[in-house]
Design a protein around this motif. Sequence first.
Motif, PDB file in Angstrom:
ATOM      1  N   LEU A  36       4.524   7.520  11.319  1.00  0.00           N
ATOM      2  CA  LEU A  36       5.105   6.425  11.591  1.00  0.00           C
ATOM      3  C   LEU A  36       5.802   5.982  10.196  1.00  0.00           C
ATOM      4  N   ILE A  37       6.944   5.757  10.127  1.00  0.00           N
ATOM      5  CA  ILE A  37       7.591   5.622   8.683  1.00  0.00           C
ATOM      6  C   ILE A  37       7.749   3.994   9.080  1.00  0.00           C
ATOM      7  N   PRO A  38       7.578   3.259   7.677  1.00  0.00           N
ATOM      8  CA  PRO A  38       7.971   2.070   7.515  1.00  0.00           C
ATOM      9  C   PRO A  38       9.473   1.572   7.992  1.00  0.00           C
ATOM     10  N   GLY A  39       9.458   0.362   8.681  1.00  0.00           N
ATOM     11  CA  GLY A  39      10.777   0.090   8.943  1.00  0.00           C
ATOM     12  C   GLY A  39      11.146  -1.027   8.229  1.00  0.00           C
ATOM     13  N   ARG A  52       4.143  -0.943   8.529  1.00  0.00           N
ATOM     14  CA  ARG A  52       3.433  -0.001   9.002  1.00  0.00           C
ATOM     15  C   ARG A  52       3.596   1.121   8.395  1.00  0.00           C
ATOM     16  N   CYS A  53       2.568   1.912   8.181  1.00  0.00           N
ATOM     17  CA  CYS A  53       2.788   3.320   7.556  1.00  0.00           C
ATOM     18  C   CYS A  53       1.635   4.081   8.140  1.00  0.00           C
ATOM     19  N   GLU A  54       1.868   5.304   8.842  1.00  0.00           N
ATOM     20  CA  GLU A  54       0.866   6.140   9.274  1.00  0.00           C
ATOM     21  C   GLU A  54       1.036   7.479   8.999  1.00  0.00           C
ATOM     22  N   ILE A  55       0.310   8.279   8.442  1.00  0.00           N
ATOM     23  CA  ILE A  55       0.253   9.505   8.034  1.00  0.00           C
ATOM     24  C   ILE A  55      -0.445  10.447   8.995  1.00  0.00           C
ATOM     25  N   CYS A 111       5.810   3.158   0.815  1.00  0.00           N
ATOM     26  CA  CYS A 111       4.380   4.180   1.225  1.00  0.00           C
ATOM     27  C   CYS A 111       4.402   5.335   0.741  1.00  0.00           C
ATOM     28  N   GLN A 112       3.787   5.709  -0.150  1.00  0.00           N
ATOM     29  CA  GLN A 112       3.680   6.704  -0.940  1.00  0.00           C
ATOM     30  C   GLN A 112       2.483   7.624  -0.690  1.00  0.00           C
ATOM     31  N   VAL A 113       2.581   9.115  -0.406  1.00  0.00           N
ATOM     32  CA  VAL A 113       1.407   9.833  -0.310  1.00  0.00           C
ATOM     33  C   VAL A 113       1.373  10.908  -1.435  1.00  0.00           C
ATOM     34  N   GLY A 114       0.420  11.004  -2.302  1.00  0.00           N
ATOM     35  CA  GLY A 114       0.399  11.886  -3.330  1.00  0.00           C
ATOM     36  C   GLY A 114       0.062  12.992  -3.211  1.00  0.00           C
ATOM     37  N   ALA A 124       8.136   7.141   1.805  1.00  0.00           N
ATOM     38  CA  ALA A 124       9.289   6.440   2.804  1.00  0.00           C
ATOM     39  C   ALA A 124       9.252   4.931   2.415  1.00  0.00           C
ATOM     40  N   LYS A 125      10.585   4.385   2.399  1.00  0.00           N
ATOM     41  CA  LYS A 125      10.746   3.090   1.993  1.00  0.00           C
ATOM     42  C   LYS A 125      11.263   2.148   3.271  1.00  0.00           C
ATOM     43  N   ALA A 126      11.019   1.025   2.981  1.00  0.00           N
ATOM     44  CA  ALA A 126      11.521  -0.236   3.824  1.00  0.00           C
ATOM     45  C   ALA A 126      11.780  -1.376   3.143  1.00  0.00           C
TER      46      ALA A 126
END
Length: 133
Positions: A36-39, A52-55, A111-114, A124-126
């Motif tokens: 789920l990408i932040p909107g 929201r941010c889901e990986i 939201c960043q995942v290293g 992903a940005k919002a």
Amino acid sequence: MVPPLKAPTISLHSLQVPDVVPLLLPCIAEQQKFRLIPGDLVVAEGAEALLRCEIHNAAGSVQWTKDGFALGFTQSIPGYPRYSVLGDSGQGIYNLRIVNVTLEDDAEYQCQVGPYMHHKLIRAKARLTVIGK
């Protein structure tokens, strides 16, 4: 005189499937990716915002940024008492919650995942737009 040591050789014909699988896993394992990408979000001043941010298959450390400034890797964010990360890391849920939103919260969030081992950095940005009273 002692003869030099030789590295052992392995014949591919002698390898069994269980011997080969651990060697292949890093090559075929699924990359971390956004479920789920932040909107973009528009909220009224004084309200609550939830980005929201889901990986899926998260391997690297997750953090949020605000206009490029890293907010950190913990649920409570030092220096930002109205901000918190809600969710469940085991489920890959990292939602950014901002209570009592002010005009100063109007910004671009990411939201960043290293990276981690064979997993690549993802982000992903919002945009959070705050409407004044």
